[in-house]
Design an enzyme around this catalytic site. Sequence first.
Site, PDB file in Angstrom:
ATOM      1  N   HIS A  38      -1.565   1.611  -4.210  1.00  0.00           N
ATOM      2  CA  HIS A  38      -1.970   3.013  -4.077  1.00  0.00           C
ATOM      3  C   HIS A  38      -1.083   3.977  -4.852  1.00  0.00           C
ATOM      4  CE1 HIS A  38      -4.092   1.742  -0.078  1.00  0.00           C
ATOM      5  NE2 HIS A  38      -4.786   1.424  -1.140  1.00  0.00           N
ATOM      6  N   ALA A  80       8.625  -4.715  12.320  1.00  0.00           N
ATOM      7  CA  ALA A  80       8.997  -5.474  11.120  1.00  0.00           C
ATOM      8  C   ALA A  80      10.514  -5.624  10.979  1.00  0.00           C
ATOM      9  CB  ALA A  80       8.429  -4.781   9.881  1.00  0.00           C
ATOM     10  N   SER A 107      -2.639  -1.177   9.257  1.00  0.00           N
ATOM     11  CA  SER A 107      -3.711  -1.096  10.249  1.00  0.00           C
ATOM     12  C   SER A 107      -4.969  -1.796   9.733  1.00  0.00           C
ATOM     13  CB  SER A 107      -4.023   0.366  10.570  1.00  0.00           C
ATOM     14  OG  SER A 107      -4.433   1.021   9.386  1.00  0.00           O
ATOM     15  N   ASN A 163       2.957  -7.128  13.287  1.00  0.00           N
ATOM     16  CA  ASN A 163       2.543  -5.779  13.687  1.00  0.00           C
ATOM     17  C   ASN A 163       2.722  -5.676  15.204  1.00  0.00           C
ATOM     18  OD1 ASN A 163       0.988  -3.330  14.175  1.00  0.00           O
ATOM     19  ND2 ASN A 163       0.016  -3.687  12.185  1.00  0.00           N
ATOM     20  N   GLN A 208       0.844  -1.195   0.000  1.00  0.00           N
ATOM     21  CA  GLN A 208       0.000   0.000   0.000  1.00  0.00           C
ATOM     22  C   GLN A 208       0.881   1.248   0.000  1.00  0.00           C
ATOM     23  OE1 GLN A 208      -3.398  -0.526   3.049  1.00  0.00           O
ATOM     24  NE2 GLN A 208      -1.948  -2.121   3.524  1.00  0.00           N
TER      25      GLN A 208
HETATM   26  P1  NAD Z   1      -1.417   2.943   8.777  1.00  0.00           P
HETATM   27  O1  NAD Z   1      -0.685   4.196   9.057  1.00  0.00           O
HETATM   28  O2  NAD Z   1      -2.890   2.970   8.797  1.00  0.00           O
HETATM   29  O3  NAD Z   1      -0.979   1.818   9.820  1.00  0.00           O
HETATM   30  C1  NAD Z   1       0.360   1.518  10.086  1.00  0.00           C
HETATM   31  C2  NAD Z   1       0.403   0.184  10.812  1.00  0.00           C
HETATM   32  O4  NAD Z   1       1.757  -0.168  10.983  1.00  0.00           O
HETATM   33  C3  NAD Z   1      -0.240   0.195  12.208  1.00  0.00           C
HETATM   34  O5  NAD Z   1      -1.054  -0.951  12.339  1.00  0.00           O
HETATM   35  C4  NAD Z   1       0.970   0.100  13.156  1.00  0.00           C
HETATM   36  O6  NAD Z   1       0.676  -0.626  14.333  1.00  0.00           O
HETATM   37  C5  NAD Z   1       1.960  -0.642  12.288  1.00  0.00           C
HETATM   38  N1  NAD Z   1       3.362  -0.385  12.611  1.00  0.00           N
HETATM   39  C6  NAD Z   1       3.931   0.734  13.124  1.00  0.00           C
HETATM   40  N2  NAD Z   1       5.255   0.570  13.248  1.00  0.00           N
HETATM   41  C7  NAD Z   1       5.537  -0.676  12.786  1.00  0.00           C
HETATM   42  C8  NAD Z   1       6.734  -1.412  12.645  1.00  0.00           C
HETATM   43  N3  NAD Z   1       7.916  -0.917  12.995  1.00  0.00           N
HETATM   44  N4  NAD Z   1       6.660  -2.679  12.135  1.00  0.00           N
HETATM   45  C9  NAD Z   1       5.458  -3.206  11.771  1.00  0.00           C
HETATM   46  N5  NAD Z   1       4.297  -2.550  11.896  1.00  0.00           N
HETATM   47  C10 NAD Z   1       4.332  -1.286  12.386  1.00  0.00           C
HETATM   48  O7  NAD Z   1      -0.849   2.417   7.389  1.00  0.00           O
HETATM   49  P2  NAD Z   1      -1.545   1.591   6.225  1.00  0.00           P
HETATM   50  O8  NAD Z   1      -2.350   0.485   6.806  1.00  0.00           O
HETATM   51  O9  NAD Z   1      -0.477   1.311   5.244  1.00  0.00           O
HETATM   52  O10 NAD Z   1      -2.596   2.588   5.539  1.00  0.00           O
HETATM   53  C11 NAD Z   1      -2.291   3.922   5.340  1.00  0.00           C
HETATM   54  C12 NAD Z   1      -2.358   4.473   3.934  1.00  0.00           C
HETATM   55  O11 NAD Z   1      -1.389   5.493   3.960  1.00  0.00           O
HETATM   56  C13 NAD Z   1      -1.939   3.574   2.804  1.00  0.00           C
HETATM   57  O12 NAD Z   1      -2.907   3.702   1.831  1.00  0.00           O
HETATM   58  C14 NAD Z   1      -0.622   4.143   2.261  1.00  0.00           C
HETATM   59  O13 NAD Z   1      -0.715   4.363   0.850  1.00  0.00           O
HETATM   60  C15 NAD Z   1      -0.451   5.472   2.907  1.00  0.00           C
HETATM   61  N6  NAD Z   1       0.880   5.728   3.488  1.00  0.00           N
HETATM   62  C16 NAD Z   1       2.016   5.297   2.850  1.00  0.00           C
HETATM   63  C17 NAD Z   1       3.258   5.524   3.425  1.00  0.00           C
HETATM   64  C18 NAD Z   1       4.497   5.034   2.695  1.00  0.00           C
HETATM   65  O14 NAD Z   1       4.464   4.898   1.473  1.00  0.00           O
HETATM   66  N7  NAD Z   1       5.600   4.736   3.396  1.00  0.00           N
HETATM   67  C19 NAD Z   1       3.370   6.209   4.642  1.00  0.00           C
HETATM   68  C20 NAD Z   1       2.192   6.643   5.251  1.00  0.00           C
HETATM   69  C21 NAD Z   1       0.958   6.391   4.680  1.00  0.00           C
END
Ligand code: NAD
Length: 272
Positions: free
Chosen positions: A141, A257, A215, A239, A102
């Site tokens: 996405h 992770a 999440s 997670n 995502q």
């Molecule tokens: P989210 O922000 O909703 O959830 C993040 C999840 O990661 C949470 O469940 C949290 O508990 C978990 N988490 C936090 N630290 C962690 C770690 N070190 N190891 C493993 N898990 C960990 O993110 P989502 O579910 O990807 O949805 C958010 C939307 O935001 C997506 O559509 C995405 O496109 C976008 N997004 C992308 C990025 C990116 O490209 N890096 C960053 C932020 C948001």
Amino acid sequence: MTSDEASRAAGLVREARSLFVLTGAGVSAESGVPTFRGDGGLWKEHRPEDLATPGAFRRDPRLVWEWYGWRRTRVARAAPNPGHRALARLALLRPGVTLVTQNVDALHEEALHEEALHEEAHREVAERGEVPDELRPIHLHGSLFRTRCTGCARGSSHSEAVDASSEASLPRCHACGELLRPDVVWFGESLPPAVLERSFEAAGRAEVALVVGTSAAVQPAASLPLATLEAGGDLIEVNPDPTPLSGRASVRLRGPAGTVLPDLVERVLEGR
Ligand code: NAD
Ligand code: ZN
């Protein structure tokens, strides 16, 4: 995470002919890329839900581009962490892995490229600066480093700095002159049908879905692992916190992770 759970997860992954991996923002958190829902998800008091929408771009494209410029800079400064690298090794060293993300960063690709340089079978492609085609992650996405024209819908790679100081300096389409927008899926928009179809197909075919750092709040991405479950497969969740998918998981690996995945992948590859 107990070593019992880790070895059960490793056993499932090892036995699976086909493995579906779904990642979310959590896999990039340890690279310094903030998740939307965790600390640091806010930018200048704006919530992502108020900026990542078609309406926000219509109202104020300059503000939205300024935010994407900031996100690009953060991501460009980031490097893959041990979690990305472990997933890359897994994909390179065993057949049958489909990686769906995502995330709009390119950290999975960077990790695949770096790890491929160390693997005889993939070195040639990696030395050309590429990622083996069949291993390229599916971006549900979109990508921070692509744009799409708001007029003619043409998409292209785009990583140059964007001057968001005024609306007049925003990037425009060479073909039709309309504004370019980030090629990402915004809240309220649908996912490209072909991308979704390939992802559901891979999830339904897999014997194991490994779900990392999401999440599971954003649809339809959160439904993908259900396709694996419905076909009789197992779900492994990585997670630190519980999610709506946790109750359906055969194994829950509670931890970051960057720690959990290297351990898991080492166990999987050791037992080959
Ligand atoms: P989210 O922000 O909703 O959830 C993040 C999840 O990661 C949470 O469940 C949290 O508990 C978990 N988490 C936090 N630290 C962690 C770690 N070190 N190891 C493993 N898990 C960990 O993110 P989502 O579910 O990807 O949805 C958010 C939307 O935001 C997506 O559509 C995405 O496109 C976008 N997004 C992308 C990025 C990116 O490209 N890096 C960053 C932020 C948001
Ligand atoms: Zn155009």
